[in-house]
Design an enzyme around this catalytic site. Structure first.
Site, PDB file in Angstrom:
ATOM      1  N   ASP A 371       0.854  -1.182   0.000  1.00  0.00           N
ATOM      2  CA  ASP A 371       0.000   0.000   0.000  1.00  0.00           C
ATOM      3  C   ASP A 371       0.894   1.236   0.000  1.00  0.00           C
ATOM      4  O   ASP A 371       1.875   1.304   0.755  1.00  0.00           O
ATOM      5  CB  ASP A 371      -0.926  -0.006   1.211  1.00  0.00           C
ATOM      6  CG  ASP A 371      -1.951   1.112   1.128  1.00  0.00           C
ATOM      7  OD1 ASP A 371      -2.921   0.958   0.365  1.00  0.00           O
ATOM      8  OD2 ASP A 371      -1.744   2.144   1.788  1.00  0.00           O
ATOM      9  N   ASN A 379      -2.895  13.156  -4.186  1.00  0.00           N
ATOM     10  CA  ASN A 379      -4.018  13.661  -4.975  1.00  0.00           C
ATOM     11  C   ASN A 379      -4.454  15.046  -4.515  1.00  0.00           C
ATOM     12  O   ASN A 379      -4.758  15.923  -5.332  1.00  0.00           O
ATOM     13  CB  ASN A 379      -5.204  12.691  -4.881  1.00  0.00           C
ATOM     14  CG  ASN A 379      -4.988  11.439  -5.721  1.00  0.00           C
ATOM     15  OD1 ASN A 379      -4.248  11.467  -6.701  1.00  0.00           O
ATOM     16  ND2 ASN A 379      -5.623  10.339  -5.333  1.00  0.00           N
ATOM     17  N   ASP A 388      -1.882   9.525 -10.353  1.00  0.00           N
ATOM     18  CA  ASP A 388      -1.800   8.398 -11.296  1.00  0.00           C
ATOM     19  C   ASP A 388      -0.356   8.055 -11.625  1.00  0.00           C
ATOM     20  O   ASP A 388       0.003   6.878 -11.754  1.00  0.00           O
ATOM     21  CB  ASP A 388      -2.572   8.736 -12.573  1.00  0.00           C
ATOM     22  CG  ASP A 388      -4.074   8.802 -12.339  1.00  0.00           C
ATOM     23  OD1 ASP A 388      -4.528   8.308 -11.295  1.00  0.00           O
ATOM     24  OD2 ASP A 388      -4.770   9.371 -13.207  1.00  0.00           O
ATOM     25  N   GLU A 414      -4.720   2.237  -4.594  1.00  0.00           N
ATOM     26  CA  GLU A 414      -3.265   2.291  -4.476  1.00  0.00           C
ATOM     27  C   GLU A 414      -2.710   1.035  -3.807  1.00  0.00           C
ATOM     28  O   GLU A 414      -1.547   0.984  -3.411  1.00  0.00           O
ATOM     29  CB  GLU A 414      -2.863   3.535  -3.656  1.00  0.00           C
ATOM     30  CG  GLU A 414      -3.172   3.475  -2.181  1.00  0.00           C
ATOM     31  CD  GLU A 414      -4.605   3.846  -1.858  1.00  0.00           C
ATOM     32  OE1 GLU A 414      -4.921   3.998  -0.661  1.00  0.00           O
ATOM     33  OE2 GLU A 414      -5.423   3.978  -2.799  1.00  0.00           O
TER      34      GLU A 414
END
Length: 512
Positions: A371, A379, A388, A414
């Site tokens: 993770d 973001n 991304d 993610e």
């Protein structure tokens, strides 16, 4: 006899010889008058009659009067049926006596024709006048009567007779000299039944016989019996042989050895024929007296093969394209489009199969849940485009590391899952630590942003301790270990331990 049309070679030769002979005879007749001309004879007779009348008038004119001259002219015209009229003219051109159709007045220097004759009349050696006679036209001078006179008939009759006689004579002579007559007719018929092109040559390579199949092969091109085969222009210019190899039949005659299925291409106009040539020398008393040549037309086979090769190539291209499309469809169905990692469905299908194989072999299976730490902050701070890019950079590390030893899957958002078949706790822990360090040291380098982003990941590792443990349960254990890594400060690896996990859950419940 029946003449062929269009004329064959023998007929053309006969016509040429007959024409030459008739031309020579006509030249001799013109020079020496071998055949009397009725027109010339009639003109000479009229000249003689006219001169005789002129002489008689000269005598009568000195003894008798004008009436006697008129009677003389009238009597002469009645005795000569072709004489239409006469006129006696003085030196001044005046008519002294006239009978019948008056001849037209002409100049003193007029030259007589076959229908108008002018004869001078002399008295005592001096010109007195002229006698003009008007005659009927000679029938032989007009068409078509002129074709019936000997001068016109004998060349035509002689020409026709010579053509017939020469055609018969030359046909017999050339038939006897024709090399093809040396082959019995039954042999020729037997060769004509063969579908292959057959040519028979004598010891000097001259054509003795060709069958109908060969004539069909070469089409309208002539094949001269008695002439060497390679001397035919259409074959000499159209044959395409292998480099350094002569005509097969020439080699067979020279070496007295047969040859079989030698390739030769034959260009006949715009058409290219592919053939195979076989030659067999004919021996008699240990001497080569001829050669049998067999030409097999392989054009249709070559065209079929070329069409088959083209079709095969097209099918292969289509099959390659289908394989490419199938591979692309398979990739789209099994891979995450952003990261190129396996999607969850493909991961469970492939991973479940590999786990079953490891269970049968008694080998362990390790699963690592990964993770990205604080991904939401990327973001929120830099935008979803940078987020991304962060996912792609981390996924590239997982894919590259797991390509040879295991499977990498984008489990969701993610979060990633890596499966290592055949790896125990120690090997899985080392692998997870290597992934953590690679993400920490290199993930930020793959993103075009200043300053360099600091990216880390947390990892949870679980290894099967019982074959009855399913892949879903193993992933759940690795997820519990990942939860411990996050609670312990992130950017670390945690190996699943049941007691440790239970204590962590108790702490979490107390804190709540």
């Amino acid at each position: 006899m029946r003449f062929p049309w269009p004329p064959d070679t023998i007929t053309r030769i006969a016509v040429g010889i007959a024409a030459l002979v008739v031309l020579c005879l006509m030249g001799l007749d013109y020079a020496f008058g071998l055949v009397p001309s009725p027109v010339r004879m009639e003109i000479d007779r009229r000249q003689a009659v006219s001169q005789l009348l002129a002489d008689q008038i000269a005598l009568v004119a000195t003894r008798l009067g004008p009436k006697d001259v008129d009677q003389l002219l009238y009597g002469a015209r009645r005795n000569e049926g072709l004489l239409l009229g006469m006129a006696l003219r003085s030196t001044a051109g005046e008519a002294v006596a006239v009978t019948g159709v008056t001849p037209p007045r002409v100049r003193p220097d007029f030259r007589s024709t076959s229908t108008h004759i002018r004869v001078p009349v002399m008295l005592q050696g001096q010109p007195w006048g002229a006698l003009e006679l008007h005659w009927a036209p000679i029938a032989a001078e007009s068409f078509p009567q002129m074709l019936l006179i000997p001068q016109a008939l004998w060349p035509m009759l002689t020409f026709a007779g010579l053509v017939v006689l020469l055609r018969l004579y030359l046909g017999k002579v050339l038939h006897q000299l024709d090399p093809s007559t040396a082959v019995p007719e039954r042999v020729s018929k037997a060769y004509n039944t063969l579908s292959e092109s057959v040519i028979m040559l004598d010891g000097q390579g001259r054509v003795v016989l060709v069958n109908e199949a060969f004539r069909v092969l070469v089409g309208q091109r002539s094949v001269q019996i008695g002439r060497r085969l390679e001397e035919h222009g259409w074959l000499r210019d159209g044959a395409e042989l292998q480099p350094g190899v002569g005509y097969p039949w020439t080699l067979a005659l020279q070496t007295n050895t047969p040859c079989s299925r030698l390739p030769m291409k034959l260009r006949l106009g715009e058409e290219l024929r592919v053939t195979l040539v076989s030659c067999s020398p004919i021996e008699q008393k240990q001497q080569t007296v001829g050669c049998l040549v067999v030409i097999s037309d392989q054009t249709h086979i070559e065209r079929s093969n070329e069409s088959l090769r083209l079709t095969t190539s097209q099918l292969q291209s289509a099959n390659d394209e289908i394989q490419k499309k199938n591979a692309e469809l398979f990739r789209l169905a099994t891979r995450d489009p952003m990261t190129d990692c396996l999607n969850r469905r493909a991961f469970f299908e492939t991973g479940g199969t590999q786990k079953d194989q490891c269970n049968l072999l008694g080998q362990p299976v390790a699963v690592i849940m990964c993770d990205i730490d604080h991904f939401k902050s990327f973001n929120d701070r830099y935008g979803h485009a940078i987020g991304d890019e962060v996912i792609k950079a981390v996924a590239g590390i997982y894919n590259g590391a797991a390509a040879e030893t295991g499977l990498a899957c984008r489990y969701g958002g993610e979060e990633f899952c890596v499966m290592l078949p055949g790896s125990d706790e120690a090997q899985a822990a080392v692998f997870a630590e290597r992934l953590r360090k690679l993400v920490q040291d290199t993930a930020g380098d793959g993103i075009d942003y200043e300053p360099r982003l600091s990216i880390t990941s947390s990892f949870g590792v679980a290894v099967t301790r019982s074959p009855r443990l399913s892949l879903e349960q193993l992933i759940d254990q690795a997820d519990q270990a990942l939860y411990l890594s996050k609670r312990s400060g992130r950017n670390r690896c945690t190996l699943f331990e049941p007691a440790q996990t239970a204590a962590a859950e108790a702490d979490a419940s107390a804190a709540a």
